[in-house]
Design a protein around this motif. Structure first.
Motif, PDB file in Angstrom:
ATOM      1  N   ASP A 134       0.805  -1.220   0.000  1.00 20.82           N
ATOM      2  CA  ASP A 134       0.000   0.000   0.000  1.00 20.82           C
ATOM      3  C   ASP A 134       0.842   1.275   0.000  1.00 20.82           C
ATOM      4  O   ASP A 134       0.467   2.260  -0.645  1.00 20.82           O
ATOM      5  N   ALA A 135       1.955   1.293   0.726  1.00 24.36           N
ATOM      6  CA  ALA A 135       2.798   2.492   0.753  1.00 24.36           C
ATOM      7  C   ALA A 135       3.413   2.759  -0.616  1.00 24.36           C
ATOM      8  O   ALA A 135       3.563   3.916  -1.023  1.00 24.36           O
ATOM      9  N   SER A 136       3.749   1.702  -1.338  1.00 21.69           N
ATOM     10  CA  SER A 136       4.288   1.861  -2.691  1.00 21.69           C
ATOM     11  C   SER A 136       3.221   2.406  -3.639  1.00 21.69           C
ATOM     12  O   SER A 136       3.516   3.246  -4.488  1.00 21.69           O
ATOM     13  N   VAL A 137       1.975   1.944  -3.474  1.00 18.64           N
ATOM     14  CA  VAL A 137       0.875   2.475  -4.280  1.00 18.64           C
ATOM     15  C   VAL A 137       0.690   3.957  -3.981  1.00 18.64           C
ATOM     16  O   VAL A 137       0.554   4.771  -4.896  1.00 18.64           O
ATOM     17  N   ALA A 138       0.702   4.326  -2.702  1.00 24.84           N
ATOM     18  CA  ALA A 138       0.495   5.725  -2.306  1.00 24.84           C
ATOM     19  C   ALA A 138       1.600   6.637  -2.839  1.00 24.84           C
ATOM     20  O   ALA A 138       1.343   7.790  -3.175  1.00 24.84           O
ATOM     21  N   ALA A 139       2.820   6.132  -2.938  1.00 20.29           N
ATOM     22  CA  ALA A 139       3.944   6.943  -3.407  1.00 20.29           C
ATOM     23  C   ALA A 139       4.082   6.938  -4.923  1.00 20.29           C
ATOM     24  O   ALA A 139       4.275   7.992  -5.533  1.00 20.29           O
ATOM     25  N   CYS A 140       3.999   5.764  -5.526  1.00 25.07           N
ATOM     26  CA  CYS A 140       4.338   5.608  -6.943  1.00 25.07           C
ATOM     27  C   CYS A 140       3.139   5.402  -7.854  1.00 25.07           C
ATOM     28  O   CYS A 140       3.275   5.504  -9.076  1.00 25.07           O
ATOM     29  N   GLY A 141       1.989   5.081  -7.282  1.00 24.50           N
ATOM     30  CA  GLY A 141       0.796   4.847  -8.085  1.00 24.50           C
ATOM     31  C   GLY A 141       0.559   3.376  -8.358  1.00 24.50           C
ATOM     32  O   GLY A 141       1.474   2.558  -8.317  1.00 24.50           O
ATOM     33  N   GLN A 142      -0.666   3.050  -8.627  1.00 24.62           N
ATOM     34  CA  GLN A 142      -1.076   1.669  -8.861  1.00 24.62           C
ATOM     35  C   GLN A 142      -0.420   1.081 -10.103  1.00 24.62           C
ATOM     36  O   GLN A 142      -0.099  -0.105 -10.139  1.00 24.62           O
ATOM     37  N   SER A 143      -0.186   1.898 -11.133  1.00 26.59           N
ATOM     38  CA  SER A 143       0.397   1.393 -12.385  1.00 26.59           C
ATOM     39  C   SER A 143       1.785   0.808 -12.160  1.00 26.59           C
ATOM     40  O   SER A 143       2.114  -0.252 -12.690  1.00 26.59           O
ATOM     41  N   VAL A 144       2.607   1.497 -11.371  1.00 25.38           N
ATOM     42  CA  VAL A 144       3.961   1.012 -11.083  1.00 25.38           C
ATOM     43  C   VAL A 144       3.887  -0.283 -10.279  1.00 25.38           C
ATOM     44  O   VAL A 144       4.562  -1.261 -10.591  1.00 25.38           O
ATOM     45  N   VAL A 145       3.045  -0.298  -9.260  1.00 26.83           N
ATOM     46  CA  VAL A 145       2.934  -1.482  -8.409  1.00 26.83           C
ATOM     47  C   VAL A 145       2.393  -2.668  -9.203  1.00 26.83           C
ATOM     48  O   VAL A 145       2.894  -3.786  -9.069  1.00 26.83           O
ATOM     49  N   ASP A 203       0.454   8.238 -13.762  1.00 23.28           N
ATOM     50  CA  ASP A 203      -0.497   7.777 -12.753  1.00 23.28           C
ATOM     51  C   ASP A 203      -0.934   8.943 -11.861  1.00 23.28           C
ATOM     52  O   ASP A 203      -0.088   9.656 -11.326  1.00 23.28           O
ATOM     53  N   PRO A 204      -2.242   9.141 -11.665  1.00 22.03           N
ATOM     54  CA  PRO A 204      -2.703  10.259 -10.830  1.00 22.03           C
ATOM     55  C   PRO A 204      -2.286  10.141  -9.362  1.00 22.03           C
ATOM     56  O   PRO A 204      -2.287  11.141  -8.642  1.00 22.03           O
ATOM     57  N   ASP A 205      -1.925   8.947  -8.913  1.00 23.93           N
ATOM     58  CA  ASP A 205      -1.513   8.757  -7.518  1.00 23.93           C
ATOM     59  C   ASP A 205      -0.007   8.928  -7.297  1.00 23.93           C
ATOM     60  O   ASP A 205       0.477   8.768  -6.179  1.00 23.93           O
ATOM     61  N   TYR A 206       0.727   9.232  -8.345  1.00 26.80           N
ATOM     62  CA  TYR A 206       2.190   9.366  -8.263  1.00 26.80           C
ATOM     63  C   TYR A 206       2.574  10.626  -7.507  1.00 26.80           C
ATOM     64  O   TYR A 206       2.041  11.707  -7.749  1.00 26.80           O
TER      65      TYR A 206
END
Length: 195
Positions: free
Chosen positions: A31-42, A63-66
């Motif tokens: 989850d922390a990786s998603v919050a930092a880098c976005g779902q696409s990267v994860v 990614d809008p979450d990046y």
């Protein structure tokens, strides 16, 4: 020559995996990786934990979450310490640490294993191990003659590391490999502390 290139490209696109540390447990996504880098990267990393880094900056930026201030895909593929707190290794200065790397698709190039300061993304001291050339040579790999010390080796925690790595998340042991022909970078990180 084009008819020969297309089948190879199609084959490469269907095969996943290139290389990563398997022992000790490397950083993984959460989850922390998603919050930092976005779902696409994860999602990209989950689909192939051994893939190269080069495609990740474009995925992250789109990614809008990046969050650029939190995600450095060139350090541990952007994988965050907060997702890996349960995997922190405890070492002492001078300790020999066994590392195993899985190579599944070779790309001859250079590689090293280093201790990296995660705040500055810089190597502390000099690499613990280095292969300036000839790492993961395709000819050796497919002939089953890859040198054993490219996939199973020990590194020694430096005596002079001081307190730089006493706090969890401050340092990682990073395995880094660059395939010169493929122009692809692979990396894995192990979180650790030094008592």
């Amino acid at each position: 020559m084009l008819p020969q290139v297309l089948p190879l490209a199609a084959f490469a696109a269907t095969v996943s995996a290139h290389g990563l540390i398997t022992t000790p447990t490397p950083r993984g996504p959460g989850d922390a990786s998603v919050a930092a880098c976005g779902q696409s990267v994860v999602d990209n990393i989950k689909n192939d934990k051994t893939s190269h880094v080069e495609g990740l900056p474009e995925l992250a930026a789109a990614d809008p979450d990046y969050h650029a201030e939190q995600c450095n895909v060139w350090l541990c593929k952007g994988l965050q310490y907060a997702d890996n707190e349960a995997n922190v290794q405890q070492y002492t200065a001078g300790q020999s640490v066994p590392i195993e790397v899985q190579l599944t698709i070779p790309h001859v190039g250079s590689a090293n294993v280093s201790i990296v300061d995660t705040k500055t993304d810089t190597i502390i001291g000099t690499p613990l191990l280095s292969w300036p050339s000839g790492y993961a040579d395709e000819r050796e790999f497919y002939a089953h003659t890859t040198p054993a010390n490219q996939t199973k080796f020990n590194v020694t925690i430096p005596e002079d590391i001081g307190s730089q790595c006493s706090e969890a998340g401050a340092c990682v042991i990073q395995w880094w490999w660059y395939g010169t022909g493929a122009k692809q970078t692979y990396e894995s990180c192990v979180d650790f502390t030094v008592a």
